[in-house]
Design a protein around this motif. Structure first.
Motif, short mmCIF file in Angstrom:
data_model
loop_
_atom_site.label_atom_id
_atom_site.label_comp_id
_atom_site.label_asym_id
_atom_site.label_seq_id
_atom_site.Cartn_x
_atom_site.Cartn_y
_atom_site.Cartn_z
N HIS A 60 0.83 -1.20 0.00
CA HIS A 60 0.00 0.00 0.00
C HIS A 60 0.87 1.27 0.00
O HIS A 60 0.70 2.15 -0.85
CB HIS A 60 -0.91 -0.04 1.23
CG HIS A 60 -1.91 1.06 1.30
ND1 HIS A 60 -3.26 0.83 1.20
CD2 HIS A 60 -1.77 2.39 1.48
CE1 HIS A 60 -3.91 2.00 1.28
NE2 HIS A 60 -3.02 2.94 1.47
N HIS A 64 1.70 4.22 -2.97
CA HIS A 64 1.57 5.68 -2.76
C HIS A 64 2.87 6.39 -3.12
O HIS A 64 2.87 7.43 -3.77
CB HIS A 64 1.24 5.98 -1.30
CG HIS A 64 -0.21 5.88 -0.96
ND1 HIS A 64 -1.21 6.42 -1.71
CD2 HIS A 64 -0.83 5.30 0.10
CE1 HIS A 64 -2.38 6.18 -1.15
NE2 HIS A 64 -2.19 5.49 -0.04
N GLU A 72 -7.11 6.44 -3.57
CA GLU A 72 -6.98 5.62 -2.37
C GLU A 72 -7.68 4.27 -2.52
O GLU A 72 -7.19 3.25 -2.04
CB GLU A 72 -7.53 6.39 -1.16
CG GLU A 72 -7.39 5.68 0.17
CD GLU A 72 -5.94 5.45 0.60
OE1 GLU A 72 -5.05 6.17 0.12
OE2 GLU A 72 -5.71 4.54 1.41
N VAL A 75 -5.46 1.88 -4.42
CA VAL A 75 -4.30 1.52 -3.59
C VAL A 75 -4.72 0.49 -2.53
O VAL A 75 -4.06 -0.51 -2.31
CB VAL A 75 -3.69 2.77 -2.90
CG1 VAL A 75 -2.56 2.37 -1.96
CG2 VAL A 75 -3.22 3.77 -3.93
ZN LIG Z 1 -3.46 4.95 1.50
#
Ligand SMILES: [Zn+2]
Length: 98
Positions: A60, A64, A72, A75
């Motif tokens: 994760h 990013h 988000e 992800v």
């Molecule tokens: Zn995140």
């Protein structure tokens, strides 16, 4: 006074820039299990959270760091899938995944 413990830190390179991965609660978001701070080129991984979902968190936060514009939800989805598949792989490899 208790001596301050040294935070385990690993240096990694992302697109030719050095980043730090710290096994420490994110200082600005202490309740988060992980946090990517692009301005400081630092990824924080909560030392307790990694015991139960380390691979998910690692994936994760790396996503990013490398692809900061991804939303988000995507992800989160990839991180969760990585955790699931890694657990499956480990199950069929004597509990080991590298
Ligand atoms: Zn995140």
């Amino acid at each position: 006074m208790k001596p301050k413990r040294k935070v385990p830190t690993k240096r990694i390179r992302i697109q030719n820039n050095w980043w730090k991965v710290k096994l420490e609660r994110p200082p600005t978001k202490e309740t988060y299990d992980g946090l990517c701070v692009p301005g400081d080129r630092t990824i924080y991984l909560h030392p307790i959270a990694i015991k139960t979902r380390g691979i998910e968190l690692v994936c994760h936060e790396l996503i990013h760091a490398r692809l900061f514009d991804i939303d988000e939800e995507a992800v989160e989805e990839i991180g969760t899938l990585a955790g699931e598949v890694a657990a499956f792989v480990a199950k069929h490899n004597d509990g080991v995944i590298i």
